[in-house]
Design an enzyme around this catalytic site. Sequence first.
Site, PDB file in Angstrom:
ATOM      1  CG  HIS A  80      51.008  83.350  39.960  1.00 20.02           C
ATOM      2  ND1 HIS A  80      51.532  84.520  39.472  1.00 20.02           N
ATOM      3  CD2 HIS A  80      51.521  82.349  39.184  1.00 20.02           C
ATOM      4  CE1 HIS A  80      52.335  84.257  38.450  1.00 20.02           C
ATOM      5  NE2 HIS A  80      52.335  82.948  38.265  1.00 20.02           N
ATOM      6  CG  HIS A  81      49.503  80.478  36.566  1.00 16.33           C
ATOM      7  ND1 HIS A  81      49.269  81.740  36.063  1.00 16.33           N
ATOM      8  CD2 HIS A  81      50.820  80.213  36.345  1.00 16.33           C
ATOM      9  CE1 HIS A  81      50.400  82.220  35.567  1.00 16.33           C
ATOM     10  NE2 HIS A  81      51.354  81.318  35.729  1.00 16.33           N
ATOM     11  CB  ALA A  82      45.629  77.147  41.368  1.00 21.70           C
TER      12      ALA A  82
END
Length: 392
Positions: free
Chosen positions: A131-133
């Site tokens: 979920h950080h990209a």
Amino acid sequence: MSGRGLLMWDEAVTKYNFGKDHPMDPVRLALTIGLVRAYELDRALDVAAAKPAGDSTLRLVHREDYVAAVRAASADPREADQAYGLGTMDDPAFKGMHEASALIAGQSVGAAEAVWRGEAAHAVNFAGGLHHAMPGAASGFCIYNDASLAIARLLELGAERVAYVDVDVHHGDGVQAAFWDDPRVLTISLHEHPRTLFPQTGWPEETGGRGAAAGSAVNVALPAGTGDEGWLRAFHAVAPELLADFRPQVLVTQHGADTHFEDPLAHLAVSLDAQRAVQMACHELAHTHVDGAKWVALGGGGYAVTDVVPRSWTHLVGIVGHAEVQPESVIPASWRDEVYARTRTVAPGRMTDGRWPVRWRPWGEGYDPGDRVDQAVLATRRAVYPLRGLLA
């Protein structure tokens, strides 16, 4: 619609490997599918593998120049461009990085497509939840944001309201950023406070874009040390009411296991039993508030790779497949032998931390102004609820 759950799995997802000593050890995926098979959950769900996400799918979220940069670093890691977050300590480049990342993304997109089309009641990709990209950069062990891509694909297929609930210990910043200005997507993230943990975002005042998107981002920033009772109280004080108001057509959830008290990279004190309780709550919320109970469940972070991650995500797979593994269950010896063979560590003996059933106090029973968790919940409700026409 098939009444069976769908498990997305391809052995090649374990090639998502940043190298020796990196916290994101792919053994956590191998051990999870091993435990799933030990409990014969692969017989309770349909198991399928989707194709890797192609360029047209990746560009639903990611910039073309970024995808090109990932391809270049994948072909030759020496070409990694740190301007794109590649070749860093968190996201070191490795041979085949594009292919492995696109494959994980493809599983989440495939899960979303199957649920939207009614081919499965629910679907799970525990290799996903990266979920950080960001649209133009890698971040936090994440190359392509499969959660955002699954949501974008749902919107492309015609969904008008998609809810995303993220209970990873880290803020779901990449998903929030992707849909900041899109009122069709409600993002809810329950995470450790940004004062004490990467990515230093996810403040309650982050509530979405202007106009119709105001109030579409929801952030519950919990104090370090929050345990089972506070974590469950915070979840139930926010998520059910917002989902009831939003009435999503699809629910996408991210179940990072790094909230656990044994996780080496964070500071919450949540047990496996509380994680299971939230997984079950998400399942119930899908049946209660989502048209057709359409639910896509993803994995995420989690760096206690033998004791915690496989047990947590095996519970998730069982819940998705309506074949729950009981907490007191004795873990099959075959899997414990596999753990020792792969890691030379002793595996846990049961599917519980000994805290089931977990007790918590509902928000409706009163607010304690001296409690830091209650303060965090109230800050979120005051920031978001008026924007959505709700009483804080």
